[in-house]
Design an enzyme around this catalytic site. Structure first.
Site, PDB file in Angstrom:
ATOM      1  N   ARG A  90       9.282   1.343  -2.099  1.00  9.61           N
ATOM      2  CA  ARG A  90       8.365   2.182  -2.888  1.00  9.61           C
ATOM      3  C   ARG A  90       8.362   3.602  -2.342  1.00  9.61           C
ATOM      4  O   ARG A  90       7.880   4.536  -2.957  1.00  9.61           O
ATOM      5  CB  ARG A  90       6.955   1.583  -2.844  1.00  9.61           C
ATOM      6  CG  ARG A  90       6.788   0.346  -3.685  1.00  9.61           C
ATOM      7  CD  ARG A  90       5.532  -0.443  -3.252  1.00  9.61           C
ATOM      8  NE  ARG A  90       5.771  -1.185  -2.019  1.00  9.61           N
ATOM      9  CZ  ARG A  90       5.052  -1.062  -0.903  1.00  9.61           C
ATOM     10  NH1 ARG A  90       4.054  -0.192  -0.843  1.00  9.61           N
ATOM     11  NH2 ARG A  90       5.330  -1.791   0.155  1.00  9.61           N
ATOM     12  N   CYS A 133       0.823  -1.204   0.000  1.00 13.25           N
ATOM     13  CA  CYS A 133       0.000   0.000   0.000  1.00 13.25           C
ATOM     14  C   CYS A 133       0.862   1.261   0.000  1.00 13.25           C
ATOM     15  O   CYS A 133       1.982   1.225   0.538  1.00 13.25           O
ATOM     16  CB  CYS A 133      -0.863   0.050   1.251  1.00 13.25           C
ATOM     17  SG  CYS A 133      -2.145  -1.184   1.275  1.00 13.25           S
ATOM     18  N   THR A 134       0.356   2.341  -0.521  1.00 14.29           N
ATOM     19  CA  THR A 134       0.985   3.657  -0.357  1.00 14.29           C
ATOM     20  C   THR A 134      -0.112   4.643  -0.030  1.00 14.29           C
ATOM     21  O   THR A 134      -1.143   4.671  -0.727  1.00 14.29           O
ATOM     22  CB  THR A 134       1.687   4.075  -1.666  1.00 14.29           C
ATOM     23  OG1 THR A 134       2.691   3.113  -1.982  1.00 14.29           O
ATOM     24  CG2 THR A 134       2.341   5.449  -1.518  1.00 14.29           C
ATOM     25  N   ASN A 173       4.849   0.583   3.838  1.00 14.14           N
ATOM     26  CA  ASN A 173       4.592  -0.496   4.787  1.00 14.14           C
ATOM     27  C   ASN A 173       5.758  -0.699   5.731  1.00 14.14           C
ATOM     28  O   ASN A 173       5.968  -1.800   6.239  1.00 14.14           O
ATOM     29  CB  ASN A 173       4.265  -1.809   4.061  1.00 14.14           C
ATOM     30  CG  ASN A 173       3.027  -1.716   3.208  1.00 14.14           C
ATOM     31  OD1 ASN A 173       3.106  -1.505   2.008  1.00 14.14           O
ATOM     32  ND2 ASN A 173       1.866  -1.819   3.839  1.00 14.14           N
TER      33      ASN A 173
END
Lengths: 121, 253
Positions: free
Chosen positions: B191, B1-2, B178
């Protein structure tokens, strides 16, 4: 850009969403909190039942890949319904309502709803 | 997730997120995609939760999931949740629950309860930070006033850290993937660096829902696990979401 992690130049002009990274828009539904919890998700689940059944089947296939005897799924179908009443309301009744409308075994709907905690296993 | 909450130079707060899920849950060799991620995409729905015919909150969800991972309480706050990995994880919470210790909350039930019942950014922050959980998590919360944007890093029992927007320090956005923000991300899953590079390249002057969508569309922030992108603007009370694909070459996570 062609070796992992495939980092690109920062994208621009992607909005409004278009092209190969945009699969599609998302439908809107209303959830009426004045309804009894067991009735709140009827419209959504009636629409999405087939996709939900497919997704849960994919998880079952995965579970069977790990435990071919089917014991893991049996455990989910026998144990998790016993657990649903320990979940706080309105979540417990909403989950029962989803299982009733979708026809998916209650234990499997419970598993989907506590998946975040289970996934850490 | 971001997840990212940013304040533009007029004081507007915008909140965007990619929901990534399905890691190691079956790889489809032919289509080069994760099986569960692809099965989740058709289940993505936008929900308008109403009481007395008035909107209480709005959310992007997976049909059949009664908890909340993404939501807005119009004109009050926006909330997303990202997974946090920890050895002291959800399986311990489940074990305690089965053994009868039930004073903790299931993560997505807490976010749903906060969206439904909290009436301010501060109240939401307090509840997310102090409620005992069954599993660790990151909560990314945006408010409706300047400076109101934070990442709450939670263990099951404690609130380990709260990182807030601080314009005086030049921190005009907070961004979470995360990994704990004070640690380097796992080297095979960074990321954060590309996401921050694109945010900094966009600049505070140009940040908007559109440009946050650009950041969330940049590989590897967009990856094979990404099921949907949601954009929220608290001042408008708006939530919009889009189902995503990541054309090859693309990172599996």
């Amino acid at each position: 850009q062609f070796i992992p992690p495939y980092t690109e130049e920062c994208r621009t002009g992607m909005y409004p969403p278009n092209g190969p990274t945009f699969r599609g828009a998302v439908s809107w539904y209303t959830v009426d909190l004045d309804l009894p919890p067991s009735k709140r998700w009827t419209a959504v689940i009636t629409d999405k039942k087939t996709d939900l059944i497919e997704m849960i089947q994919a998880i079952k296939d995965l579970a069977n890949a790990f435990v071919p005897s089917g014991k893991l799924i049996e455990l989910v179908d026998i144990m998790l319904p016993l657990m649903v009443d320990t979940l706080p309301n309105p979540f417990s009744d909403e989950i029962k309502g989803i299982a009733a409308v979708s026809g998916i075994p209650l234990g499997e709907v419970v598993l989907f709803n506590i998946f975040y905690e289970v996934f850490t296993v | 997730c971001t997840s990212v909450v940013a304040e533009d130079n007029k004081g507007n707060l915008v909140h965007g997120r990619n929901l990534d899920f399905g890691l190691f849950m079956g790889w489809d060799v032919k289509n080069k995609s994760w099986i569960i991620s692809e099965k989740l995409k058709p289940l993505v729905v936008n929900l308008d939760f109403k009481r007395n015919n008035q909107t209480v909150f709005k959310s992007t969800n997976f049909a059949g999931y009664v908890g909340m991972l993404t939501g807005i309480k119009p004109h009050i706050f926006t909330l997303t949740m990202n997974e946090r990995f920890s050895l002291d994880g959800g399986y311990i919470g489940i074990l305690e629950w089965i053994l009868g210790q039930r004073d903790g909350m299931w993560m997505s039930f807490l976010t749903r309860s906060v969206l439904e019942n909290a009436n301010s950014y501060e109240e939401a922050k307090t509840r997310l930070a102090q409620t005992k959980l069954l599993a660790p998590a990151y909560f990314i919360l945006g408010g409706n006033q300047t400076g109101q944007g934070c990442i709450i890093t939670r263990s099951r029992l404690l609130s380990i850290d709260i990182l807030e927007i601080d314009l005086k320090l030049g921190r005009w956005y907070v961004l979470e993937t995360n990994y704990d923000h004070w640690k380097e991300p796992f080297f095979l899953d960074d990321r954060r660096t590309p996401a921050k590079k694109c945010m900094n390249q966009t600049t505070q002057t140009n940040i908007s829902l559109k440009t946050i969508y650009d950041v969330l569309s940049t590989k590897p922030v967009l990856n094979k696990l990404t099921t949907y992108t949601t954009l929220m603007q608290v001042s408008e009370g708006s939530l919009e979401s889009y189902i995503r694909d990541c054309p090859n070459p693309c990172m599996p996570w």
